[in-house]
Scaffold this motif. Sequence first.
Motif, PDB file in Angstrom:
ATOM      1  N   LYS A  86      84.710 -81.282  52.211  1.00  0.00           N
ATOM      2  CA  LYS A  86      84.324 -80.636  53.277  1.00  0.00           C
ATOM      3  C   LYS A  86      85.252 -79.426  53.541  1.00  0.00           C
ATOM      4  O   LYS A  86      84.782 -78.255  54.043  1.00  0.00           O
ATOM      5  CB  LYS A  86      84.089 -81.440  54.660  1.00  0.00           C
ATOM      6  N   LEU A  87      86.485 -79.642  53.300  1.00  0.00           N
ATOM      7  CA  LEU A  87      87.515 -78.649  53.665  1.00  0.00           C
ATOM      8  C   LEU A  87      87.167 -77.385  52.780  1.00  0.00           C
ATOM      9  O   LEU A  87      87.209 -76.301  53.551  1.00  0.00           O
ATOM     10  CB  LEU A  87      88.936 -79.109  53.291  1.00  0.00           C
ATOM     11  N   PRO A  88      86.792 -77.369  51.502  1.00  0.00           N
ATOM     12  CA  PRO A  88      86.636 -76.193  50.759  1.00  0.00           C
ATOM     13  C   PRO A  88      85.532 -75.250  51.546  1.00  0.00           C
ATOM     14  O   PRO A  88      85.639 -73.965  51.350  1.00  0.00           O
ATOM     15  CB  PRO A  88      86.201 -76.482  49.279  1.00  0.00           C
ATOM     16  N   LEU A  89      84.558 -75.830  52.298  1.00  0.00           N
ATOM     17  CA  LEU A  89      83.445 -75.191  52.892  1.00  0.00           C
ATOM     18  C   LEU A  89      84.070 -74.488  53.946  1.00  0.00           C
ATOM     19  O   LEU A  89      83.154 -73.561  54.509  1.00  0.00           O
ATOM     20  CB  LEU A  89      82.375 -76.066  52.940  1.00  0.00           C
ATOM     21  N   LEU A  90      85.016 -74.880  54.730  1.00  0.00           N
ATOM     22  CA  LEU A  90      85.302 -74.598  56.171  1.00  0.00           C
ATOM     23  C   LEU A  90      85.749 -73.207  56.063  1.00  0.00           C
ATOM     24  O   LEU A  90      85.675 -72.369  57.035  1.00  0.00           O
ATOM     25  CB  LEU A  90      86.294 -75.472  56.643  1.00  0.00           C
ATOM     26  N   SER A  91      86.716 -72.512  54.986  1.00  0.00           N
ATOM     27  CA  SER A  91      87.186 -71.438  55.112  1.00  0.00           C
ATOM     28  C   SER A  91      86.156 -70.290  55.066  1.00  0.00           C
ATOM     29  O   SER A  91      86.382 -69.101  55.405  1.00  0.00           O
ATOM     30  CB  SER A  91      88.447 -71.403  54.127  1.00  0.00           C
ATOM     31  N   ASP A  92      84.817 -70.767  54.510  1.00  0.00           N
ATOM     32  CA  ASP A  92      83.816 -69.563  54.686  1.00  0.00           C
ATOM     33  C   ASP A  92      83.516 -69.503  56.019  1.00  0.00           C
ATOM     34  O   ASP A  92      82.573 -68.470  56.194  1.00  0.00           O
ATOM     35  CB  ASP A  92      82.738 -69.976  53.655  1.00  0.00           C
ATOM     36  N   ILE A  93      83.596 -70.178  57.230  1.00  0.00           N
ATOM     37  CA  ILE A  93      82.865 -70.132  58.136  1.00  0.00           C
ATOM     38  C   ILE A  93      83.977 -69.124  59.167  1.00  0.00           C
ATOM     39  O   ILE A  93      85.025 -69.705  59.401  1.00  0.00           O
ATOM     40  CB  ILE A  93      82.840 -71.508  59.076  1.00  0.00           C
ATOM     41  N   PRO A  94      83.311 -68.062  59.586  1.00  0.00           N
ATOM     42  CA  PRO A  94      84.297 -67.138  60.088  1.00  0.00           C
ATOM     43  C   PRO A  94      84.454 -67.430  61.613  1.00  0.00           C
ATOM     44  O   PRO A  94      84.107 -66.485  62.671  1.00  0.00           O
ATOM     45  CB  PRO A  94      83.462 -65.727  59.885  1.00  0.00           C
ATOM     46  N   THR A  95      84.993 -68.473  61.979  1.00  0.00           N
ATOM     47  CA  THR A  95      85.467 -68.805  63.418  1.00  0.00           C
ATOM     48  C   THR A  95      86.549 -69.711  63.229  1.00  0.00           C
ATOM     49  O   THR A  95      86.824 -70.513  62.149  1.00  0.00           O
ATOM     50  CB  THR A  95      84.304 -69.132  64.198  1.00  0.00           C
ATOM     51  N   THR A  96      87.342 -70.068  64.404  1.00  0.00           N
ATOM     52  CA  THR A  96      88.046 -71.068  64.362  1.00  0.00           C
ATOM     53  C   THR A  96      87.631 -72.608  64.185  1.00  0.00           C
ATOM     54  O   THR A  96      86.676 -72.835  64.676  1.00  0.00           O
ATOM     55  CB  THR A  96      88.843 -70.956  65.942  1.00  0.00           C
ATOM     56  N   ILE A  97      88.335 -73.348  63.201  1.00  0.00           N
ATOM     57  CA  ILE A  97      87.803 -74.565  62.906  1.00  0.00           C
ATOM     58  C   ILE A  97      89.020 -75.386  63.418  1.00  0.00           C
ATOM     59  O   ILE A  97      90.137 -75.505  63.162  1.00  0.00           O
ATOM     60  CB  ILE A  97      87.691 -74.705  61.313  1.00  0.00           C
ATOM     61  N   ILE A  98      88.519 -76.435  64.148  1.00  0.00           N
ATOM     62  CA  ILE A  98      89.428 -77.736  64.802  1.00  0.00           C
ATOM     63  C   ILE A  98      89.021 -78.830  64.372  1.00  0.00           C
ATOM     64  O   ILE A  98      87.682 -79.461  64.322  1.00  0.00           O
ATOM     65  CB  ILE A  98      89.611 -77.721  66.239  1.00  0.00           C
ATOM     66  N   ALA A  99      89.888 -79.583  63.760  1.00  0.00           N
ATOM     67  CA  ALA A  99      89.724 -80.985  63.078  1.00  0.00           C
ATOM     68  C   ALA A  99      90.015 -82.129  64.142  1.00  0.00           C
ATOM     69  O   ALA A  99      91.013 -81.903  64.822  1.00  0.00           O
ATOM     70  CB  ALA A  99      90.476 -81.175  61.719  1.00  0.00           C
ATOM     71  N   ASN A 100      88.952 -82.870  64.388  1.00  0.00           N
ATOM     72  CA  ASN A 100      89.114 -84.129  65.204  1.00  0.00           C
ATOM     73  C   ASN A 100      89.627 -85.201  64.430  1.00  0.00           C
ATOM     74  O   ASN A 100      89.077 -85.425  63.504  1.00  0.00           O
ATOM     75  CB  ASN A 100      87.886 -84.438  65.839  1.00  0.00           C
ATOM     76  N   ILE A 101      90.745 -86.030  64.821  1.00  0.00           N
ATOM     77  CA  ILE A 101      91.446 -86.984  64.179  1.00  0.00           C
ATOM     78  C   ILE A 101      91.405 -88.218  64.987  1.00  0.00           C
ATOM     79  O   ILE A 101      91.692 -88.249  66.253  1.00  0.00           O
ATOM     80  CB  ILE A 101      92.892 -86.654  63.461  1.00  0.00           C
ATOM     81  N   CYS A 102      91.293 -89.416  64.364  1.00  0.00           N
ATOM     82  CA  CYS A 102      91.060 -90.599  65.129  1.00  0.00           C
ATOM     83  C   CYS A 102      91.883 -91.907  64.257  1.00  0.00           C
ATOM     84  O   CYS A 102      91.717 -91.766  62.792  1.00  0.00           O
ATOM     85  CB  CYS A 102      89.698 -91.160  65.412  1.00  0.00           C
ATOM     86  N   GLY A 103      92.679 -92.703  64.781  1.00  0.00           N
ATOM     87  CA  GLY A 103      93.546 -93.619  63.967  1.00  0.00           C
ATOM     88  C   GLY A 103      93.462 -94.972  64.639  1.00  0.00           C
ATOM     89  O   GLY A 103      93.004 -95.080  65.827  1.00  0.00           O
TER      90      GLY A 103
END
Lengths: 300, 263
Positions: A86-103
């Motif tokens: 998924k990460l490689p596809l994210l830099s193509d999206i021209p807006t801010t990307i925030i990852a949600n993390i849970c542990g």
Amino acid sequence: MEPNLSVNIGKLRLKNPVLVASGCFGYGQEYAELIDLSMLGGIILKGITLKERKGNPPPRIVETSSGMLNAIGLQNMGLSRFLKEKLPLLSDIPTTIIANICGETPEEYATIARELSNKEGIDALEINVSCPNVSHGGMLFGQDMMLTFEVVNQVRKATTLPLIVKLSPNVTDIVPIAQAAVDGGADAISLINTLLGMALDIESRKPCLSNITGGLSGPAIKPVALRMVRDVCKFVTVPVIGQGGIMTWEDSLEFLLVGATAVCIGTANFVNPKAGVEIIEGIRDYMKQRKMVKMGEIRM
Amino acid sequence: MIQLSAKILEKEEVACDHYRLALDAPLISKDAHPGQFVHVKITSQYMPLLRRPFSIHRINSSGIEILFRVVGTGTRLLAEKRVGDELDIIGPLGHGFMAKEDTFTAILVAGGVGVAPLFALAERLRQFTEVKMLIGSKTKTGIICLEKLEALGIGVQVATDDGSLGIKGIATDLLEDFLVTAASPQLPIYGCGPMPMLKVLSEIAQLYSSPCQISLEANMACGVGACLGCVVKMVDHHSPSHFEYKRVCVDGPVFDAKEILWR
């Protein structure tokens, strides 16, 4: 004069104050054919855990009065596949990307945060201490001041990315929890996650969800969300991202009026994929009509 | 996939509590395949809040048709719509049937309103192969589309639980009878209907080594693969637990019957 909709969440600059919520927008690409993703202030990705999670058995969702219950159970591919697929596809999206993390432990949160740091395509992290549908971690952290502090503090030490902490409404008093997150090093607070609820089928005499309980979202929860956002905004010094039942630009303005710096759109995306974009236009028109030039002027 | 406002061009009550709507949506129909669905916003109010998925019943140049049974609040409100009303729809969505252009007779097995997506498939398949449709329902009033299918030159057999039309029995009884006497083995089977029927269908298909594609139904929120609300349990050969949850909306709604883990 054209109003400037940009806002700052700590050192993170958003082109406008409208984000789409974790779990409600996949990894962005799911909606790419339906809306121009570059219009959005930012996209918060589906929650990421260290290991793959299969999620809860179906049925996972049920519609309720002006809302819906979900018990997805954080189904996701896990960190390593996320980084590969998924990460490689994210830099193509021209807006801010925030990852949600849970542990499941504070250390696990920190590990994920470390792995997501300095990666092109990730601009900030949202720490999920509020998922109501998992048996370990999630909301259990967000219901305890000390544990909230501990999780945020460990993540803070693991990354320099801007940190947003997403809080659960399923607590007696949300303000001390919000403060614990700030003390731990949060750059912003987002609230509310879903309200714990349930529904029954009187024909089968069984709960509608296999998980029995689920998280309530949609317009039904907006008054609760608004009250909690106001409480937190009055108390904490960091920016607050308001969410919970926002369907229209009018709804989002209520959150901005009580002091939220930005808003987040969740369930509304399912009902109308264009909701986020329409809300941005609505806020812009509202500002124009009142001759406001920057976002800070909206707050009452 | 596109979101648009589609005018209702025709409305027909095809049977008690069963309605057919023709929608003006050429931008959806030009890309639509049998087995795909559209996600329909029934009201601009917040009750019901979510869209409702409907399989595409017919595909033509002016748009698509949906065929549904009234089962709850959403479908009841939809049944009250009139010709000329507009519906906010998203489509075409999901993976439809893989209609192979081979010479085998295709067997389509429908339970009740499960005939809806199979009709579009029958219209497609009949262009290059013989199509056999087997329809089952509780009683004769639940057997829909019979005359239209026959008018297309499709051989239809009917089963009803009470014997009020066709044989007394269920659709899968018809299937077994047909396969026992079929001249060629491994005929492709396509199914849509209630889960217990589909489970039996899948077992029969395996017994006769027939490739079998079935269309599933689930409660959905987003319809585009984002929310993970509509999953079904599927075989996963790579996973230690040998199962994974797949999304009906984008991984389906049509699945290979062998991949489904039946309860």
